[in-house]
Motif scaffolding. Structure first.
Motif, PDB file in Angstrom:
ATOM      1  N   TYR A 363       6.391  -5.813  34.453  1.00 53.13           N
ATOM      2  CA  TYR A 363       7.440  -4.995  35.061  1.00 53.13           C
ATOM      3  C   TYR A 363       7.033  -4.522  36.453  1.00 53.13           C
ATOM      4  O   TYR A 363       7.785  -4.674  37.408  1.00 53.13           O
ATOM      5  N   GLY A 364       5.850  -3.932  36.525  1.00 50.87           N
ATOM      6  CA  GLY A 364       5.349  -3.457  37.810  1.00 50.87           C
ATOM      7  C   GLY A 364       6.257  -2.458  38.495  1.00 50.87           C
ATOM      8  O   GLY A 364       6.448  -2.498  39.710  1.00 50.87           O
ATOM      9  N   LEU A 365       6.852  -1.557  37.730  1.00 52.05           N
ATOM     10  CA  LEU A 365       7.802  -0.618  38.322  1.00 52.05           C
ATOM     11  C   LEU A 365       7.166   0.702  38.741  1.00 52.05           C
ATOM     12  O   LEU A 365       7.675   1.385  39.630  1.00 52.05           O
ATOM     13  N   ILE A 366       6.074   1.093  38.088  1.00 59.54           N
ATOM     14  CA  ILE A 366       5.452   2.386  38.377  1.00 59.54           C
ATOM     15  C   ILE A 366       3.930   2.248  38.364  1.00 59.54           C
ATOM     16  O   ILE A 366       3.396   1.219  37.971  1.00 59.54           O
ATOM     17  N   THR A 367       3.284   3.326  38.779  1.00 60.89           N
ATOM     18  CA  THR A 367       1.825   3.362  38.653  1.00 60.89           C
ATOM     19  C   THR A 367       1.486   3.821  37.241  1.00 60.89           C
ATOM     20  O   THR A 367       2.265   4.547  36.637  1.00 60.89           O
ATOM     21  N   PRO A 368       0.339   3.410  36.706  1.00 58.01           N
ATOM     22  CA  PRO A 368      -0.004   3.811  35.326  1.00 58.01           C
ATOM     23  C   PRO A 368      -0.086   5.331  35.201  1.00 58.01           C
ATOM     24  O   PRO A 368      -0.639   6.002  36.076  1.00 58.01           O
ATOM     25  N   PRO A 369       0.470   5.880  34.116  1.00 59.35           N
ATOM     26  CA  PRO A 369       0.401   7.331  33.928  1.00 59.35           C
ATOM     27  C   PRO A 369      -1.018   7.782  33.598  1.00 59.35           C
ATOM     28  O   PRO A 369      -1.771   7.049  32.964  1.00 59.35           O
ATOM     29  N   VAL A 370      -1.368   8.971  34.043  1.00 61.11           N
ATOM     30  CA  VAL A 370      -2.703   9.525  33.771  1.00 61.11           C
ATOM     31  C   VAL A 370      -2.601  10.499  32.604  1.00 61.11           C
ATOM     32  O   VAL A 370      -1.764  11.394  32.610  1.00 61.11           O
ATOM     33  N   ILE A 371      -3.449  10.274  31.582  1.00 63.44           N
ATOM     34  CA  ILE A 371      -3.426  11.158  30.412  1.00 63.44           C
ATOM     35  C   ILE A 371      -4.467  12.244  30.577  1.00 63.44           C
ATOM     36  O   ILE A 371      -5.637  11.957  30.838  1.00 63.44           O
ATOM     37  N   HIS A 372      -4.060  13.496  30.441  1.00 64.02           N
ATOM     38  CA  HIS A 372      -5.010  14.605  30.542  1.00 64.02           C
ATOM     39  C   HIS A 372      -5.514  15.052  29.177  1.00 64.02           C
ATOM     40  O   HIS A 372      -6.690  15.277  28.981  1.00 64.02           O
ATOM     41  N   GLU A 373      -4.560  15.237  28.259  1.00 67.11           N
ATOM     42  CA  GLU A 373      -4.902  15.754  26.933  1.00 67.11           C
ATOM     43  C   GLU A 373      -4.022  15.044  25.937  1.00 67.11           C
ATOM     44  O   GLU A 373      -2.961  14.519  26.309  1.00 67.11           O
ATOM     45  N   SER A 374      -4.407  15.090  24.677  1.00 63.55           N
ATOM     46  CA  SER A 374      -3.497  14.548  23.674  1.00 63.55           C
ATOM     47  C   SER A 374      -3.706  15.200  22.325  1.00 63.55           C
ATOM     48  O   SER A 374      -4.777  15.735  22.031  1.00 63.55           O
TER      49      SER A 374
END
Lengths: 501, 190
Positions: A363-374
């Motif tokens: 897809y290449g539509l966005i930058t990868p999301p950054v995970i802080h906590e889960s």
């Protein structure tokens, strides 16, 4: 009655109450099914749980007073539904000659118990050929013809599924139960619950459809939970029904009717360019049973556990604190929905999965999301799968038959299920606010993917909102099938958008 | 309390005694007026609830509201606002009565028993080699006697009775009942 007689009767009663052998487990199942009772109904009558009844039917032995009651019930059923006589060959041969396996028409061979043996006593084996009884391949011979050992056709486990008779799935032979493992029949039988409830409600209300429907909708939540529990029997994963929301701060509500911190990504989007452009006709499409389809999603099995930062683990599911990636595409809605507050936000697993997918090379539509906590737990996509299938099948049948009452009942079941499995006083049998958020987000993610599909096929997406609404310009019937099935789209409305020139 | 798990937490297990979790679960199920007592709506609703029955007047007395009937009537008719201290007492009286009334309803519903889910102690920080294998446990608790006791103990805040009831529940588990004398939480519906 004299005293003597009384003591005689008491002695007889005592004898009758003695523990005695119950019918074999397979026979217990057959009797119950012959009478069209569900496990839940039986369990209610005997004041045990459906799981206990399932246990008995799997070979466990009931104890004490319950045993006597169960024995009495089985006796009564056995009198009403006697076992088919074992002498006559069962449906095996007929099925075999019906099966398109090209075997020579043998006039109804009787099962031969003793396999052919060599002079030294070992069993004759030859080229694998279709058994004359069940048409499934066997190397053994009996009376010179290919046949399973001892006529035990149904118990052969390595049969190739392609050569099994077509009707085997819908009408399993009673002997199938002996094959060990989880037989197919368990998956079939819960479908009766929905039909039974509808029939019962109609009978109770003297055929008055509106009154029956009102009753059914009213009990949709407990009925959905009963259906869910019946589909859990024999499942691989045993999920947790109650999560301790006090221990998970982001799921705790700040006040009695406040909202927790999860962002579900509900879409509310309109295409500004189109609205400013020349007037065009828009088709307002509706996804059928969006929440029903969304029951197929990765759900956390146990209680959510906290962890800081880190990689995304596909085998887990839950909620994640991420930095929202920026969205630069004006012709498609933001997969995160209508978020106006900047900064990190808590999203659920389906939303994150979608974001990760969109950041990939395809897809290449966005930058990868950054995970802080889960907050996550091990996940499975199969937890509600049987439940979903039961409902979907009832829905499909109801649509085919024009059965309005079942359709509405099914709809009430799944929609109320989703809205009450969080912290609701209307459904105390479950407290999984995480699931509620995840299922909803999955519905929104599914809708986004439909919008993307439309866009890829050359349609113009005009609006995307709520759970199931997609408005497009162009020949949408090229892209989606029109209809009421879960895989199809429904045309709700047509209107004009843009400047009027 | 069942007691072979003597020094609970010595190796890092975290949890609460089962009876505490039982009480918390009941607390969680309490529903009632959502508006806070210092809002006009929340106050009016509480006063209506409390003045509707003799039990309400009794609850106010228990909460330490000594106002005369005339004053209470004035509160009801919004001619006068209760003082801060009395507001808190009204809130306490309301929740006290609400819990009692809910308890009656719950006891009726629980006559048939219900299925409870026991989440074992949290062992993530237990010293290696000292972990126990304790699964999530589901069991049906039947018998109105035990539920009557639990609800009564919960209404009265009687920790001792609640503890006895919890012991009775877990002894049904069998030989590893003691693993559940401490838990992280308990869930059930009715």
């Amino acid at each position: 009655m004299t005293e003597n007689q009384q003591s005689l009767f008491a002695a007889v009663d005592a004898l009758l109450a003695q523990p005695r052998d119950l019918p074999a487990p397979a026979e217990r199942v057959r009797l119950r099914e012959a009478a069209h009772y569900s496990r839940a109904e039986l369990a209610a009558a005997l004041q045990v749980t459906p799981g206990t009844v399932a246990g008995w039917e799997a070979g466990r032995e009931p104890q004490g007073a319950t045993r006597a009651a169960y024995a009495r019930l089985l006796d009564g059923l056995a009198a009403r539904y006697p076992a088919p006589s074992p002498a006559a060959p069962t449906s095996g041969p007929q099925t075999a000659s019906d099966a398109p396996s090209g075997i020579s028409p043998v006039p109804t061979p009787a099962p031969v118990a003793e396999p052919d043996r060599l002079p030294n006593g070992s069993v004759v084996t030859a080229t694998v050929e279709p058994c004359v009884l069940c048409a499934r391949p066997t190397p053994y011979r009996a009376a010179g013809r290919p046949q399973h050992m001892g006529g035990l056709c149904a118990t052969n486990t390595g049969a190739t599924p392609t050569s099994s008779p077509a009707g085997a799935r819908t009408a399993p032979a009673p002997a199938d139960n002996a094959s060990g493992g989880r037989p197919q029949r368990e998956r079939e039988e819960t479908g009766g619950l929905i039909a039974q409830a509808v029939t019962q409600a109609l009978a109770d209300n003297g055929g008055d459809v509106d009154a029956a429907l009102a009753v059914l909708v009213k009990r949709a939540i407990p009925d959905a939970m009963a259906l869910l529990n019946s589909t859990r029997v024999g499942s691989t994963y045993d999920f947790t029904n109650y999560v301790d929301t006090d221990a998970i701060p982001i799921l705790a509500k700040p006040s009695r009717d406040g909202a927790d911190q999860i962002w579900e990504g509900r879409p509310k989007w309109r295409n500004r360019q189109v609205e400013a452009g020349p007037g065009r006709t828009v088709a307002a499409l509706d996804v059928n049973g969006a929440y029903l389809s969304a029951l197929k999603t990765y759900l956390p099995i146990g209680t959510l556990r906290h962890s800081e930062g880190g990689e995304y683990d596909r085998k887990r599911s839950g909620v994640y604190l991420i930095d929202p990636p920026s969205w630069e595409h004006e012709d498609l809605p933001n997969p995160l929905g209508h978020r106006q507050t900047p900064g990190p936000l808590w999203v659920t697993d389906p939303t994150l999965r979608l974001l990760i997918r969109l950041s990939g090379p395809k897809y290449g539509l966005i930058t990868p999301p950054v995970i802080h906590e889960s907050w996550t737990s091990g996940a499975s996509e199969a937890l509600l799968e049987r439940f979903r299938r039961e409902l979907a099948r009832a829905r499909d049948t109801a649509i085919e038959d024009g059965d309005h009452i079942t359709l509405e009942y099914v709809k009430a079941m799944y929609s109320k299920f989703v809205s009450t499995i969080g912290e609701s006083a209307a459904n105390r049998e479950m407290r999984r606010p995480d699931w509620m958020h995840i299922i909803r987000s999955q519905a929104f993610a599914n809708l986004w993917l439909k919008a993307r599909k439309a866009r890829q096929a050359g349609l113009t997406v005009v609006r995307m909102m709520g759970t199931d609404e997609l408005h497009v310009i162009g020949d949408w019937r090229r892209v989606f099938t029109e209809g009421r099935k879960l895989t199809e789209m429904k045309l709700k409305d047509e209107y004009t958008v843009g400047r009027e020139d | 309390m069942a007691g072979r798990w003597n020094n609970f937490g010595e190796f890092g297990a975290q949890g609460v005694p089962g009876w505490v979790a039982l009480g918390r679960e009941l607390d969680r199920q309490v529903t009632g007026i959502k508006s806070p007592v210092d809002s006009p709506r929340g106050l009016a609703a509480r006063l209506r609830y409390l003045t509707k029955s003799p039990a309400g007047m009794e609850a106010m007395r228990r909460a330490g509201i000594n106002a005369r009937q005339r004053t209470i009537d004035a509160w009801l008719q919004k001619k006068q606002k209760p003082r801060r201290a009395n507001l808190e007492r009204i809130d306490a009286a309301y929740w006290d009565l609400r819990r009692r009334n809910l308890a009656v309803e719950w006891a009726r519903r629980l006559e048939r028993g219900t299925r409870i889910e026991i989440h074992p102690v949290d062992q993530r920080s237990v010293v290696r080699g000292r972990e126990r294998e304790i699964p999530v446990r589901r069991m049906t608790v039947r018998g109105h006697q035990i539920w009557d006791d639990i609800i009564q103990a919960w209404v009265d805040g009687d920790a001792g009775l609640l503890d006895i009831a919890w012991d009775e529940i877990i002894t049904d588990i069998g030989s590893d009942y003691d693993s559940y004398s401490h838990v992280t939480s308990i869930g059930f519906g009715f």
